[in-house]
Design a protein around this motif. Structure first.
Motif, PDB file in Angstrom:
ATOM      1  N   ASN A 170      49.586  20.195  27.117  1.00 32.46           N
ATOM      2  CA  ASN A 170      50.789  20.608  27.868  1.00 32.46           C
ATOM      3  C   ASN A 170      50.902  22.128  27.994  1.00 32.46           C
ATOM      4  O   ASN A 170      51.988  22.703  27.882  1.00 32.46           O
ATOM      5  CB  ASN A 170      52.056  20.033  27.211  1.00 32.46           C
ATOM      6  N   GLN A 171      49.754  22.739  28.232  1.00 30.15           N
ATOM      7  CA  GLN A 171      49.703  24.187  28.402  1.00 30.15           C
ATOM      8  C   GLN A 171      48.941  24.551  29.672  1.00 30.15           C
ATOM      9  O   GLN A 171      48.060  23.810  30.110  1.00 30.15           O
ATOM     10  CB  GLN A 171      49.021  24.853  27.199  1.00 30.15           C
ATOM     11  N   SER A 172      49.287  25.716  30.242  1.00 33.67           N
ATOM     12  CA  SER A 172      48.569  26.261  31.393  1.00 33.67           C
ATOM     13  C   SER A 172      48.018  27.629  31.020  1.00 33.67           C
ATOM     14  O   SER A 172      48.717  28.431  30.387  1.00 33.67           O
ATOM     15  CB  SER A 172      49.499  26.407  32.596  1.00 33.67           C
ATOM     16  N   TYR A 173      46.775  27.884  31.404  1.00 31.52           N
ATOM     17  CA  TYR A 173      46.142  29.152  31.064  1.00 31.52           C
ATOM     18  C   TYR A 173      45.432  29.741  32.286  1.00 31.52           C
ATOM     19  O   TYR A 173      44.734  29.037  33.009  1.00 31.52           O
ATOM     20  CB  TYR A 173      45.089  28.958  29.963  1.00 31.52           C
ATOM     21  N   ASP A 174      45.617  31.049  32.475  1.00 30.20           N
ATOM     22  CA  ASP A 174      44.796  31.768  33.441  1.00 30.20           C
ATOM     23  C   ASP A 174      43.478  32.099  32.755  1.00 30.20           C
ATOM     24  O   ASP A 174      43.468  32.609  31.620  1.00 30.20           O
ATOM     25  CB  ASP A 174      45.468  33.067  33.882  1.00 30.20           C
ATOM     26  N   ILE A 175      42.369  31.816  33.402  1.00 22.13           N
ATOM     27  CA  ILE A 175      41.060  32.147  32.833  1.00 22.13           C
ATOM     28  C   ILE A 175      40.371  33.139  33.776  1.00 22.13           C
ATOM     29  O   ILE A 175      40.348  32.958  34.987  1.00 22.13           O
ATOM     30  CB  ILE A 175      40.190  30.897  32.597  1.00 22.13           C
ATOM     31  N   PHE A 176      39.819  34.202  33.203  1.00 22.75           N
ATOM     32  CA  PHE A 176      39.277  35.277  34.027  1.00 22.75           C
ATOM     33  C   PHE A 176      38.293  36.097  33.207  1.00 22.75           C
ATOM     34  O   PHE A 176      38.274  36.059  31.981  1.00 22.75           O
ATOM     35  CB  PHE A 176      40.410  36.185  34.542  1.00 22.75           C
ATOM     36  N   GLY A 177      37.453  36.847  33.938  1.00 22.94           N
ATOM     37  CA  GLY A 177      36.487  37.707  33.283  1.00 22.94           C
ATOM     38  C   GLY A 177      37.099  39.016  32.827  1.00 22.94           C
ATOM     39  O   GLY A 177      38.272  39.307  33.111  1.00 22.94           O
ATOM     40  N   PRO A 178      36.330  39.856  32.133  1.00 25.74           N
ATOM     41  CA  PRO A 178      36.858  41.104  31.575  1.00 25.74           C
ATOM     42  C   PRO A 178      37.024  42.231  32.598  1.00 25.74           C
ATOM     43  O   PRO A 178      37.639  43.253  32.283  1.00 25.74           O
ATOM     44  CB  PRO A 178      35.814  41.483  30.523  1.00 25.74           C
ATOM     45  N   ASP A 179      36.483  42.065  33.813  1.00 25.00           N
ATOM     46  CA  ASP A 179      36.524  43.139  34.811  1.00 25.00           C
ATOM     47  C   ASP A 179      37.589  42.883  35.870  1.00 25.00           C
ATOM     48  O   ASP A 179      37.705  41.776  36.393  1.00 25.00           O
ATOM     49  CB  ASP A 179      35.166  43.262  35.523  1.00 25.00           C
ATOM     50  N   THR A 180      38.361  43.921  36.181  1.00 20.82           N
ATOM     51  CA  THR A 180      39.303  43.871  37.300  1.00 20.82           C
ATOM     52  C   THR A 180      38.669  44.653  38.451  1.00 20.82           C
ATOM     53  O   THR A 180      38.490  45.876  38.358  1.00 20.82           O
ATOM     54  CB  THR A 180      40.660  44.475  36.925  1.00 20.82           C
ATOM     55  N   LEU A 181      38.320  43.953  39.526  1.00 20.05           N
ATOM     56  CA  LEU A 181      37.541  44.553  40.611  1.00 20.05           C
ATOM     57  C   LEU A 181      38.133  44.232  41.975  1.00 20.05           C
ATOM     58  O   LEU A 181      38.738  43.165  42.158  1.00 20.05           O
ATOM     59  CB  LEU A 181      36.095  44.024  40.583  1.00 20.05           C
ATOM     60  N   THR A 182      37.948  45.140  42.911  1.00 23.03           N
ATOM     61  CA  THR A 182      38.253  44.820  44.307  1.00 23.03           C
ATOM     62  C   THR A 182      37.033  44.100  44.885  1.00 23.03           C
ATOM     63  O   THR A 182      35.939  44.113  44.293  1.00 23.03           O
ATOM     64  CB  THR A 182      38.518  46.093  45.127  1.00 23.03           C
ATOM     65  N   TYR A 183      37.199  43.499  46.066  1.00 29.87           N
ATOM     66  CA  TYR A 183      36.050  42.865  46.717  1.00 29.87           C
ATOM     67  C   TYR A 183      34.975  43.912  47.022  1.00 29.87           C
ATOM     68  O   TYR A 183      33.767  43.619  46.949  1.00 29.87           O
ATOM     69  CB  TYR A 183      36.482  42.154  48.000  1.00 29.87           C
ATOM     70  N   LYS A 184      35.403  45.123  47.343  1.00 31.42           N
ATOM     71  CA  LYS A 184      34.458  46.210  47.587  1.00 31.42           C
ATOM     72  C   LYS A 184      33.666  46.505  46.321  1.00 31.42           C
ATOM     73  O   LYS A 184      32.432  46.661  46.359  1.00 31.42           O
ATOM     74  CB  LYS A 184      35.203  47.461  48.063  1.00 31.42           C
ATOM     75  N   ASP A 185      34.364  46.583  45.177  1.00 35.22           N
ATOM     76  CA  ASP A 185      33.689  46.806  43.894  1.00 35.22           C
ATOM     77  C   ASP A 185      32.655  45.722  43.629  1.00 35.22           C
ATOM     78  O   ASP A 185      31.534  46.000  43.181  1.00 35.22           O
ATOM     79  CB  ASP A 185      34.697  46.820  42.741  1.00 35.22           C
ATOM     80  N   MET A 186      33.049  44.471  43.896  1.00 36.63           N
ATOM     81  CA  MET A 186      32.141  43.352  43.631  1.00 36.63           C
ATOM     82  C   MET A 186      30.883  43.442  44.479  1.00 36.63           C
ATOM     83  O   MET A 186      29.770  43.195  44.004  1.00 36.63           O
ATOM     84  CB  MET A 186      32.860  42.022  43.866  1.00 36.63           C
ATOM     85  N   MET A 187      31.048  43.812  45.760  1.00 33.56           N
ATOM     86  CA  MET A 187      29.872  43.921  46.629  1.00 33.56           C
ATOM     87  C   MET A 187      28.976  45.084  46.208  1.00 33.56           C
ATOM     88  O   MET A 187      27.750  44.952  46.214  1.00 33.56           O
ATOM     89  CB  MET A 187      30.317  44.061  48.087  1.00 33.56           C
ATOM     90  N   LEU A 188      29.568  46.204  45.807  1.00 31.57           N
ATOM     91  CA  LEU A 188      28.775  47.349  45.385  1.00 31.57           C
ATOM     92  C   LEU A 188      28.055  47.075  44.065  1.00 31.57           C
ATOM     93  O   LEU A 188      26.894  47.464  43.886  1.00 31.57           O
ATOM     94  CB  LEU A 188      29.663  48.594  45.261  1.00 31.57           C
ATOM     95  N   GLN A 189      28.736  46.396  43.133  1.00 29.03           N
ATOM     96  CA  GLN A 189      28.071  46.048  41.873  1.00 29.03           C
ATOM     97  C   GLN A 189      26.989  44.987  42.097  1.00 29.03           C
ATOM     98  O   GLN A 189      25.944  44.998  41.442  1.00 29.03           O
ATOM     99  CB  GLN A 189      29.105  45.567  40.850  1.00 29.03           C
ATOM    100  N   PHE A 190      27.252  44.081  43.019  1.00 31.83           N
ATOM    101  CA  PHE A 190      26.235  43.093  43.403  1.00 31.83           C
ATOM    102  C   PHE A 190      24.999  43.835  43.928  1.00 31.83           C
ATOM    103  O   PHE A 190      23.857  43.503  43.585  1.00 31.83           O
ATOM    104  CB  PHE A 190      26.799  42.162  44.481  1.00 31.83           C
ATOM    105  N   ALA A 191      25.235  44.833  44.786  1.00 28.01           N
ATOM    106  CA  ALA A 191      24.133  45.618  45.352  1.00 28.01           C
ATOM    107  C   ALA A 191      23.346  46.315  44.248  1.00 28.01           C
ATOM    108  O   ALA A 191      22.111  46.416  44.313  1.00 28.01           O
ATOM    109  CB  ALA A 191      24.683  46.633  46.353  1.00 28.01           C
ATOM    110  N   GLU A 192      24.037  46.810  43.220  1.00 33.79           N
ATOM    111  CA  GLU A 192      23.354  47.467  42.101  1.00 33.79           C
ATOM    112  C   GLU A 192      22.426  46.495  41.386  1.00 33.79           C
ATOM    113  O   GLU A 192      21.289  46.835  41.041  1.00 33.79           O
ATOM    114  CB  GLU A 192      24.378  48.035  41.122  1.00 33.79           C
TER     115      GLU A 192
END
Length: 473
Positions: free
Chosen positions: A201-223
């Protein structure tokens, strides 16, 4: 434990099955079409397959009542204006039936919903969570944002954009922040929660340790991919233009593009909790999740993809409805060749499409794909999930696999491109010969016009293809 798994042919469901079996559980897998279940799953001694439609409450009577835990993984990315009602009906029917069983825990995978202006799909998932709450069983809800894994819609879109565009002029939603999570971690949460009373009877947000914009994600993907990329955001793209932009550049369908753009405008930042400590999980950073995804891709071992979903094409019914190829009222292109090396020919047939191409005049297949994309179809960009294996239900460029049986030496495909009719392509080896059949059932006068317009190309393409299939190395 005996576990009920809904959405068993979906992106998450397919990946949960081998993990749950390895943990020693017995599974009752709910599917709408048994034909779409891989043989290694359907033949497993601890797997029971049941065809049910959660929009039809009466069909749920087939589900056994001696269930310990149930997963609710039913989601819709339909662009239908009625999708909210459809998701509500599915949830109500599921809950109604579960309350008549012995189930002790229901585990639901939802989306992070911490914004006051939710997209319609995130709002619908929040509504489903409220519906699923019950006094007869314990509900555990995990809310995830962007899932990073081979085959996930968001991962494949970021991959397409980053690898295809050295310089990118992108909509303003690329500045939207989120906390992407690796698919491996999502599966950890879903499996470690089984029978854990602290998460009842609990709800949890699950997420990774990084807070990124979509731009950040694409640039890190490129790296990670060792690519140099330049991204410029512009405020002038409307949601509709953004949807077209995604549709033409990536492998996504237009329907999915509309819904993704709607969701991408909303920040997805999770609320901290003690769930990582309770379940002993350490979410991995975004770059590591991308690296892990590419290990699977390079090993040709992608278990599931968003493209497996029927929404990626034009199917709206069971694929078994199309397995019986019509004989009357159809145009046919039938060719035969003597097979020299049967095993080699079978291997070629099972490797057709995707990066392997269509063996002959692939440029014409690509041209047909471009024309289909311009007309609002799916084009060739879906490719194939695995370069060597095919199962019923798999997407294959602009085809859908209806039947794939190596023992019977038969592969049957159905066209999901935009056509004024219905088309099948069949390969079958019998009596030492390869039979190749292209069947087209026209719809109205335009169907007949279409057939005769492409007939000259058929003679060129299909003759060349079958000759290549029987040719030895």
């Amino acid at each position: 434990m005996r576990i009920l798994l809904t959405g068993a042919t979906g992106y998450i469901g397919k990946r949960l099955i081998p993990i749950l079996l390895e943990m020693g559980h017995s599974l009752v897998c709910c599917v709408r079409d048994k034909q779409r279940v891989p043989e290694e799953v359907s033949a497993h001694e601890r797997v029971d397959l049941i065809e049910v439609d959660f929009l039809n409450l009466e069909s749920l009577d087939q589900i056994p009542t001696d269930i310990d835990v149930a997963y609710y993984l039913i989601h819709s990315m339909s662009s239908s204006t009625a999708f909210e009602q459809l998701e509500r009906d599915c949830a109500v029917h599921f809950k109604t039936y579960m309350q008549t069983t012995q189930v002790k825990q229901v585990i639901y995978l939802s989306g992070i919903v911490n914004d006051l202006q939710l997209s319609k799909h995130l709002q619908s998932r929040k509504n489903v969570e409220n519906i699923l709450q019950s006094s007869t069983y314990k509900l555990t809800t995990f809310r995830a944002g962007i899932i990073v894994g081979s085959g996930s819609a968001s991962f494949e879109i970021i991959r397409d954009l980053t690898e295809k565009l050295p310089i990118m002029v992108a909509p303003k939603w690329i500045k939207t922040k989120s906390q992407p999570i690796a698919i491996r971690n999502v599966l950890e949460y879903l499996t470690k929660a089984i029978g854990t009373k602290k998460v009842y009877n609990q709800s949890y947000d699950i997420f990774g340790p990084d807070t990124l914009t979509y731009k950040d994600m694409m640039l890190q993907f490129a790296e990670v991919r060792k690519l140099k990329r330049t991204i410029i955001s512009v405020p002038v793209m409307t949601p509709k233009l953004s949807s077209y932009w995604l549709y033409f550049i990536t492998t996504t369908s237009y329907k999915l593009a509309i819904n993704l753009v709607d969701s991408m405008k909303v920040e997805v930042i999770g609320k901290p909790s003690d769930i990582n400590k309770i379940l002993d999980i350490q979410p991995m950073p975004y770059k590591k999740a991308v690296q892990k995804a590419f290990i699977k891709i390079e090993q040709n071992s992608v278990i599931s993809s968003w493209k497996d979903s029927l929404i990626s094409g034009r199917f709206r019914e069971k694929i078994s409805r199309y397995i019986k190829v019509p004989e009357y009222g159809c145009f046919k292109d039938i060719k035969r060749r003597t097979v020299i090396d049967e095993q080699q020919t079978i291997d070629k047939i099972w490797a057709i499409g995707g990066t392997n191409g269509w063996y002959y005049a692939t440029y014409l297949w690509k041209l047909r794909g471009y024309l289909d994309k311009i007309c609002g179809g799916i084009g060739l960009r879906r490719g194939r999930r695995n370069q060597k294996t095919l199962n019923a239900g798999d997407p294959l460029d602009f085809w859908r696999v209806l039947y794939a049986n190596k023992e019977e030496k038969r592969l049957l495909l159905f066209a999901e491109m935009r056509l004024p009719g219905e088309a099948w392509l069949e390969f079958k080896i019998e009596k030492g010969q390869l039979l190749q059949r292209a069947i087209f059932r026209p719809k109205g006068i335009w169907g007949r016009v279409y057939w005769y317009a492409v007939l000259p190309f058929h003679g060129f393409i299909f003759n060349g293809m079958i000759s290549k299939l029987v040719k030895t190395a």
